[in-house]
Design a protein around this motif. Structure first.
Motif, PDB file in Angstrom:
ATOM      1  N   UNK A 169       0.136  -1.642  -0.328  1.00 24.99           N
ATOM      2  CA  UNK A 169       0.169   0.615  -0.021  1.00 24.99           C
ATOM      3  C   UNK A 169       0.433   1.830  -0.007  1.00 24.99           C
ATOM      4  N   UNK A 170       2.471   1.518   0.151  1.00 24.17           N
ATOM      5  CA  UNK A 170       2.809   2.602  -0.276  1.00 24.17           C
ATOM      6  C   UNK A 170       2.506   3.679  -0.997  1.00 24.17           C
ATOM      7  N   UNK A 171       2.206   4.488  -0.622  1.00 23.56           N
ATOM      8  CA  UNK A 171       2.088   5.949  -1.856  1.00 23.56           C
ATOM      9  C   UNK A 171       0.556   5.064  -1.853  1.00 23.56           C
ATOM     10  N   UNK A 172      -0.683   4.716  -1.741  1.00 27.80           N
ATOM     11  CA  UNK A 172      -1.877   4.529  -2.321  1.00 27.80           C
ATOM     12  C   UNK A 172      -2.209   5.229  -1.478  1.00 27.80           C
ATOM     13  N   UNK A 173      -2.518   5.070  -0.760  1.00 31.50           N
ATOM     14  CA  UNK A 173      -4.162   6.498  -0.099  1.00 31.50           C
ATOM     15  C   UNK A 173      -4.108   7.809   0.723  1.00 31.50           C
ATOM     16  N   UNK A 174      -4.788   8.285  -0.224  1.00 33.81           N
ATOM     17  CA  UNK A 174      -5.146   9.744  -0.558  1.00 33.81           C
ATOM     18  C   UNK A 174      -5.731  10.744   1.204  1.00 33.81           C
ATOM     19  N   UNK A 175      -5.994   9.515   2.501  1.00 35.99           N
ATOM     20  CA  UNK A 175      -6.445  10.159   3.378  1.00 35.99           C
ATOM     21  C   UNK A 175      -6.447   9.350   4.459  1.00 35.99           C
ATOM     22  N   UNK A 206       0.053   8.287  -0.665  1.00 39.71           N
ATOM     23  CA  UNK A 206      -0.216   9.165  -1.815  1.00 39.71           C
ATOM     24  C   UNK A 206       0.754  10.908  -2.045  1.00 39.71           C
ATOM     25  N   UNK A 207       0.998  11.336  -3.379  1.00 38.71           N
ATOM     26  CA  UNK A 207       1.263  12.279  -3.346  1.00 38.71           C
ATOM     27  C   UNK A 207       0.159  13.402  -2.744  1.00 38.71           C
ATOM     28  N   UNK A 208       0.666  14.645  -2.080  1.00 39.20           N
ATOM     29  CA  UNK A 208      -0.446  15.510  -1.431  1.00 39.20           C
ATOM     30  C   UNK A 208      -1.042  14.673  -0.616  1.00 39.20           C
ATOM     31  N   UNK A 209      -1.050  14.201   0.258  1.00 38.64           N
ATOM     32  CA  UNK A 209      -2.509  13.070   0.883  1.00 38.64           C
ATOM     33  C   UNK A 209      -1.816  13.242   2.551  1.00 38.64           C
ATOM     34  N   UNK A 210      -2.869  13.431   3.093  1.00 37.05           N
ATOM     35  CA  UNK A 210      -2.723  13.653   4.880  1.00 37.05           C
ATOM     36  C   UNK A 210      -2.844  12.508   5.825  1.00 37.05           C
ATOM     37  N   UNK A 211      -2.609  12.768   6.712  1.00 36.64           N
ATOM     38  CA  UNK A 211      -2.929  11.534   7.468  1.00 36.64           C
ATOM     39  C   UNK A 211      -3.024  12.781   8.686  1.00 36.64           C
ATOM     40  N   UNK A 212      -4.337  12.142   8.731  1.00 36.03           N
ATOM     41  CA  UNK A 212      -4.754  13.065   9.993  1.00 36.03           C
ATOM     42  C   UNK A 212      -5.183  12.154  11.797  1.00 36.03           C
TER      43      UNK A 212
END
Ligand code: NAP
Ligand code: ZN
Length: 349
Positions: free
Chosen positions: A236-242, A261-267
Motif C-alpha cells: 500500500x506504499x504511496x496508495x492512500x489519499x487520507x 500518496x502525493x499530497x496525501x494527509x494523515x489526520x
C-alpha cells in the motif's frame, strides 16, 4: 433548586467507579432537561478517568455520547418540545461570539469551550458532570435533535465517535475516487469505515488485530491490512489519499505516512498521552501532511446525525447495565470491545 440524580462517579484516578447522587442545576430560561436513555463509553472517558492528560478533577461523572428524551423546558425555549428525542455530545457551551464560534467551530472557542464533563461549571461551581447519569441539563443551542429512525442505543456513539471522524472526512474531502485508510478499529475507527464508505470513498482498514481483518468487510470496508505484517503494508506504499488515525496509545506514525500518496494527509484524532515523532523525510517526500482534528461543531454534529439517519449508520454496540461499568472500562483498556460499550441508563436506579 438543584435536583439530586443518580450517577456513576469516579472518585479518584485508578479507582473503581461507584453509583452516587449528584446535583443538576435548576433550569435557566434557555435550558432543556433530558432523561438520559443511553450513554456511550468513549476511550476519552477512560483517559480522563485515569488522568492520562493530567487535567482530571474528581469527583468526575464521565460520558459525552448522550441520548435521551426531553422532560422539561426553560421558559424561553422554542426549539424543543417535551417528549422530543434529543442528544448531548462533547460541547455544552462556548462564547458564541469569537471567530471560531462564528464559523461553527465551538470546539476551538477562543474564550474556552465548556465540555459535557470535566469542564468548569459556570452555574454550580466545580466541574460539569457528564452522561453516566439519569438526567442532563443543557442550553438549547447546544442540545441536538435526535433522528427517530435510528436504534437509539446504537446511535449514542455518533455523538462523539461519529462526529470526530465525520468532521475530518468531510474537511479532507473523502468521496468518490479517494482512497481512505482507517487506522485503529475501535469506537472511532469502525464509525470512520461506515461514514467514509457512505461518502463514496474506497476504504482500507489498517489494524493490529487479525479478528478485525476478518470483520472489515462486514463493517463495509473494501480492503484490510494487518499493520504488523510488513509485506502487507508494503503493497500500500504511496496508495492512500487520507488516513484517519484513531489509535489511543503511542505508536509509530512513520510507517503509516509511507502509505500516503502525493499530497496525501494523515489526520490524527486519537490522543496518545505522549509525543509522537515524525521523521522529516516521511512528509517532505510526496508533499504529505500530518494534521489533526478535534470533534466537530454543533451545526456539523447535527448535520452528521442527519447524514447517518439518511444512510442508516449506527455503531456496533455491547449494551451494558450500569453495574458492569468497571468491567467495561477494564475491557476497553485491553481493546476487548466490538466496537462500543453503551450504558443502558434504565438500569441505574
Ligand atoms: P478504542 O475503541 O479503544 O479504539 C482504539 C483502537 O486503537 C484500538 O481498538 C486498536 O485498534 C488501536 N490501538 C490501540 N492501541 C494501539 C497501539 N498501541 N498500537 C496500534 N494500535 C492501537 O478508542 P476510541 O474510543 O475509538 O478512541 C480512540 C482515540 O481517540 C482515543 O485516544 C480517544 O481519546 C481519542 N478521541 C479523540 C477525539 C478527538 O476529538 N480528537 C474524540 C474522541 C476520541 P486495532 O485493534 O484495530 O489495532
Ligand atoms: Zn469521546
Amino acid at each position: 433548586m438543584t435536583e439530586s440524580v443518580k450517577a456513576i462517579v469516579a472518585e479518584e484516578a485508578g479507582k473503581s467507579l461507584q453509583q452516587k447522587l449528584i446535583e443538576r442545576r435548576a433550569l435557566q430560561p434557555d435550558d432543556v432537561k433530558i432523561d438520559i436513555l443511553y450513554c456511550g463509553i468513549c476511550h476519552s472517558d477512560l483517559h480522563l478517568i485515569n488522568d492520562d492528560f493530567g487535567g482530571s478533577k474528581y469527583p468526575m461523572v464521565p460520558g459525552h455520547e448522550i441520548v435521551g428524551s426531553v422532560t422539561e423546558l426553560g421558559s424561553a425555549v422554542t426549539s424543543f418540545k417535551v417528549g422530543d428525542l434529543a442528544a448531548v455530545g462533547c460541547i455544552v457551551d462556548s462564547c458564541g461570539e469569537c471567530a471560531s464560534c462564528k464559523i461553527d467551530l465551538q470546539q476551538f472557542c477562543e474564550v474556552g469551550t465548556t465540555l459535557s464533563f470535566n469542564s468548569p461549571d459556570k452555574y454550580l461551581g466545580g466541574m460539569t458532570y457528564g452522561g453516566y447519569s439519569k438526567t442532563y441539563v443543557c442550553k438549547d443551542k447546544y442540545m441536538l435533535h435526535m433522528p427517530s429512525n435510528l436504534d437509539l442505543a446504537a446511535a449514542a456513539p455518533l455523538l462523539c465517535a461519529g462526529i470526530t471522524v465525520y468532521s475530518p472526512l468531510k474537511h479532507w474531502k473523502a468521496g468518490p475516487g479517494k482512497v481512505v485508510g482507517v487506522l485503529g478499529i475501535g469506537g472511532l475507527g469502525h464509525m470512520a469505515i461506515r461514514i467514509a464508505k457512505a461518502m463514496g470513498a474506497h476504504v482500507v482498514v489498517l489494524t493490529t488485530s487479525q479478528s478485525k481483518i476478518d470483520d472489515a468487510k462486514r463493517l463495509s470496508a473494501d480492503e484490510a491490512v494487518l499493520s504488523t505484517d510488513a509485506s502487507q503494508m508494503k503493497k500500500y506504499a504511496s496508495k492512500i489519499d487520507l488516513i484517519i488515525d484513531t489509535v489511543s496509545a503511542r505508536h509509530d506514525v512513520n510507517m503509516y505516512l509511507d502509505l500516503l500518496a502525493i499530497d496525501g494527509s494523515m489526520v490524527l484524532v486519537g490522543l496518545p498521552d505522549s509525543a509522537l515523532e515524525v521523521q522529516p523525510f516521511k512528509v517532505v517526500k510526496g508533499r504529505r501532511s500530518f494534521a489533526g482534528s478535534n470533534i466537530g461543531g454543533i451545526g456539523e454534529t447535527q448535520e452528521m446525525l442527519e447524514f447517518c439517519s439518511k444512510h442508516g449508520i449506527v455503531a456496533d454496540i455491547e449494551l451494558i447495565p450500569a453495574e458492569r461499568i468497571n468491567e467495561a472500562l477494564t475491557r476497553l483498556a485491553k481493546h476487548d470491545v466490538k466496537y462500543r460499550f453503551v450504558i443502558d441508563m434504565a438500569t441505574l436506579n
